[in-house]
Enzyme design. Structure first.
Site, PDB file in Angstrom:
ATOM      1  N   GLY A  11       0.836  -1.202   0.000  1.00  0.00           N
ATOM      2  CA  GLY A  11       0.000   0.000   0.000  1.00  0.00           C
ATOM      3  C   GLY A  11       0.868   1.247   0.000  1.00  0.00           C
ATOM      4  NE  ARG A  72      -2.019  -4.291  -1.593  1.00  0.00           N
ATOM      5  CZ  ARG A  72      -1.780  -3.795  -0.400  1.00  0.00           C
ATOM      6  NH1 ARG A  72      -0.857  -4.317   0.368  1.00  0.00           N
ATOM      7  NH2 ARG A  72      -2.455  -2.776   0.059  1.00  0.00           N
ATOM      8  CG  ASP A 103       4.005  -5.827   9.124  1.00  0.00           C
ATOM      9  OD1 ASP A 103       5.078  -5.316   9.483  1.00  0.00           O
ATOM     10  OD2 ASP A 103       3.073  -6.135   9.889  1.00  0.00           O
ATOM     11  CB  THR A 125       2.398   1.398   5.952  1.00  0.00           C
ATOM     12  OG1 THR A 125       1.016   1.234   6.320  1.00  0.00           O
ATOM     13  CG2 THR A 125       3.220   1.138   7.205  1.00  0.00           C
ATOM     14  CG  ASP A 127      -2.192   0.607   7.801  1.00  0.00           C
ATOM     15  OD1 ASP A 127      -3.052   1.481   7.651  1.00  0.00           O
ATOM     16  OD2 ASP A 127      -2.092  -0.384   7.049  1.00  0.00           O
ATOM     17  CG  ASP A 129       0.861  -1.969  10.111  1.00  0.00           C
ATOM     18  OD1 ASP A 129       1.718  -1.309   9.479  1.00  0.00           O
ATOM     19  OD2 ASP A 129       0.063  -2.740   9.551  1.00  0.00           O
ATOM     20  NE  ARG A 171      -2.339  -3.884   7.141  1.00  0.00           N
ATOM     21  CZ  ARG A 171      -1.401  -4.717   6.759  1.00  0.00           C
ATOM     22  NH1 ARG A 171      -1.664  -5.693   5.935  1.00  0.00           N
ATOM     23  NH2 ARG A 171      -0.158  -4.580   7.199  1.00  0.00           N
TER      24      ARG A 171
HETATM   25  P1  ADP Z   1       2.488  -4.001   2.740  1.00  0.00           P
HETATM   26  O1  ADP Z   1       3.939  -4.026   2.375  1.00  0.00           O
HETATM   27  O2  ADP Z   1       1.910  -2.638   2.629  1.00  0.00           O
HETATM   28  O3  ADP Z   1       2.230  -4.679   4.058  1.00  0.00           O
HETATM   29  P2  ADP Z   1       1.511  -6.386   1.322  1.00  0.00           P
HETATM   30  O4  ADP Z   1       1.252  -7.177   2.540  1.00  0.00           O
HETATM   31  O5  ADP Z   1       0.517  -6.459   0.230  1.00  0.00           O
HETATM   32  O6  ADP Z   1       1.678  -4.830   1.613  1.00  0.00           O
HETATM   33  O7  ADP Z   1       2.916  -6.839   0.742  1.00  0.00           O
HETATM   34  C1  ADP Z   1       3.455  -6.226  -0.406  1.00  0.00           C
HETATM   35  C2  ADP Z   1       4.151  -7.236  -1.271  1.00  0.00           C
HETATM   36  O8  ADP Z   1       5.261  -7.816  -0.564  1.00  0.00           O
HETATM   37  C3  ADP Z   1       3.303  -8.431  -1.683  1.00  0.00           C
HETATM   38  O9  ADP Z   1       2.411  -8.165  -2.757  1.00  0.00           O
HETATM   39  C4  ADP Z   1       4.402  -9.396  -2.100  1.00  0.00           C
HETATM   40  O10 ADP Z   1       4.924  -9.068  -3.369  1.00  0.00           O
HETATM   41  C5  ADP Z   1       5.472  -9.141  -1.035  1.00  0.00           C
HETATM   42  N1  ADP Z   1       5.329 -10.130   0.066  1.00  0.00           N
HETATM   43  C6  ADP Z   1       4.397 -10.147   1.053  1.00  0.00           C
HETATM   44  N2  ADP Z   1       4.563 -11.228   1.856  1.00  0.00           N
HETATM   45  C7  ADP Z   1       5.600 -11.919   1.362  1.00  0.00           C
HETATM   46  C8  ADP Z   1       6.273 -13.135   1.742  1.00  0.00           C
HETATM   47  N3  ADP Z   1       5.869 -13.859   2.781  1.00  0.00           N
HETATM   48  N4  ADP Z   1       7.342 -13.543   1.002  1.00  0.00           N
HETATM   49  C9  ADP Z   1       7.744 -12.808  -0.060  1.00  0.00           C
HETATM   50  N5  ADP Z   1       7.150 -11.673  -0.472  1.00  0.00           N
HETATM   51  C10 ADP Z   1       6.104 -11.216   0.225  1.00  0.00           C
END
Ligand code: ADP
Length: 319
Positions: A11, A72, A103, A125, A127, A129, A171
């Protein structure tokens, strides 16, 4: 190290551009070549990146969003996908990667680090968090946006003796809601860290009405309940007109506030310092106003963000 990459992932948040700018300008200043990678891990996988010069990041400090784009890309959880991304970086001669995101993005950076490619994570972010930092890039801007929205709702709620329920992002983290509740003077708030039943909320609102309150504003974090349904319940039980407002993605946009621009600039330049000192697999934070870095794996697995009970206690006393 000679060449590094920078990407924004997950995000978006106001101040990501300022963070990229910090990485680019400090990196170039130290004689590094800096590649901007488009659309987060997706662009890394598809080998879409460009060498940035100092003018590539001109006129960006005041812009929300991220000029590199974000995405994403769940496929990045698969090792085979990450191998291709690593090959692309090696082919381009990159030695390290700065990942700006939340995260989930840290998880991707952690995995790449485990596979032998050093990454530095910056918390981007709204958030707030992310472990290992008091504040994330974008949080304070979003807070201003939420407070402005609450101020507007207050005007109209007061005129109509109405109850307003405002759904705030975050979240599973109530920081944004709680801070906005204090700054916006909300009588009532619900966050994921506080046990909640709608009956208790109703009792509090009724007590407010009995005290002669003209209106009520309830700030509630997303994902706790369906706020439209909650509004119908409160309206039925109190007999007062009740409206739910979901602020949604409005909270993610807009020009970053000065605090976020400064935080992003500090974190971006600090990431370069860490890389030059030979660090990899670290995430950057601000704690007690100082720049800090933690092991990215340790941060994800072991560091829990402490809930600000002291702030909660303050909020409660303002009823
Ligand atoms: P944010 O970074 O804002 O928390 P997301 O949770 O959507 O957003 O994570 C962003 C991107 O990071 C995901 O679309 C993916 O490409 C990568 N990602 C998330 N979790 C994993 C994981 N366990 N292993 C590898 N890449 C990950």
């Amino acid at each position: 190290i000679k060449k590094i990459g920078v990407l924004t992932s997950g995000g978006d948040s106001p101040g990501m551009n300022a963070a990229i700018r910090g990485v680019v300008r400090a990196g170039l200043g130290e004689g590094l070549e800096v590649f901007g990678i488009y659309d987060g891990y997706l662009g890394l996988y598809e080998d879409r990146m460009v060498s940035l010069d100092r003018y590539s990041v001109s006129d960006l400090i005041n812009h929300g969003g991220t000029f590199l784009g974000s995405a994403r890309f769940p496929e990045f959880r698969e090792e085979s996908t990450r191998m291709i991304a690593m090959e692309n970086m090696k082919k381009r001669g990159l030695d390290a990667l700065v990942v700006i995101g939340g995260d989930g993005s840290y998880m991707g950076a952690k995995r790449l680090t485990e596979m032998g490619f050093p990454c530095i994570g910056l918390p981007g972010t709204i958030d707030n968090d992310v472990a290992g930092t008091d504040y994330t890039i974008g949080y304070h801007t979003a807070l201003e946006t939420v407070v402005e929205a609450i101020d507007r709702l207050r005007d109209t709620s007061s005129s109509h003796q109405r109850i307003s329920i405002v759904e705030v992002m975050g979240r599973h983290c109530g920081d944004l809601t709680l801070a906005a509740a204090i700054a916006g003077g909300c009588e009532f708030f619900v966050t994921p860290e506080i046990p909640y039943t709608r009956e208790e909320l109703l009792a509090e609102i009724n007590a407010g009405i009995a005290k002669g309150k003209k209106h009520a504003i309830v700030a509630i974090t997303e994902l706790i309940c369906d706020v439209s349904e909650l509004a119908r319940y409160i309206e039925k039980e109190t007999g007062r007109e009740t409206r739910a407002t979901v602020l949604g993605h409005i909270q993610r946009g807009g020009a970053p506030c000065a605090y976020d621009r400064i935080l992003a600039s500090r974190m971006g330049t600090y990431a370069i310092d860490l890389l030059l000192q030979g660090y990899g697999g670290r995430c950057v934070g601000v704690q007690n106003e100082k720049m800090v870095h933690h092991d990215i794996i340790d941060a994800i697995e072991n560091m829990k963000r402490p809930f600000r009970k002291d702030v909660l206690e303050t909020a409660k006393r303002l009823y």
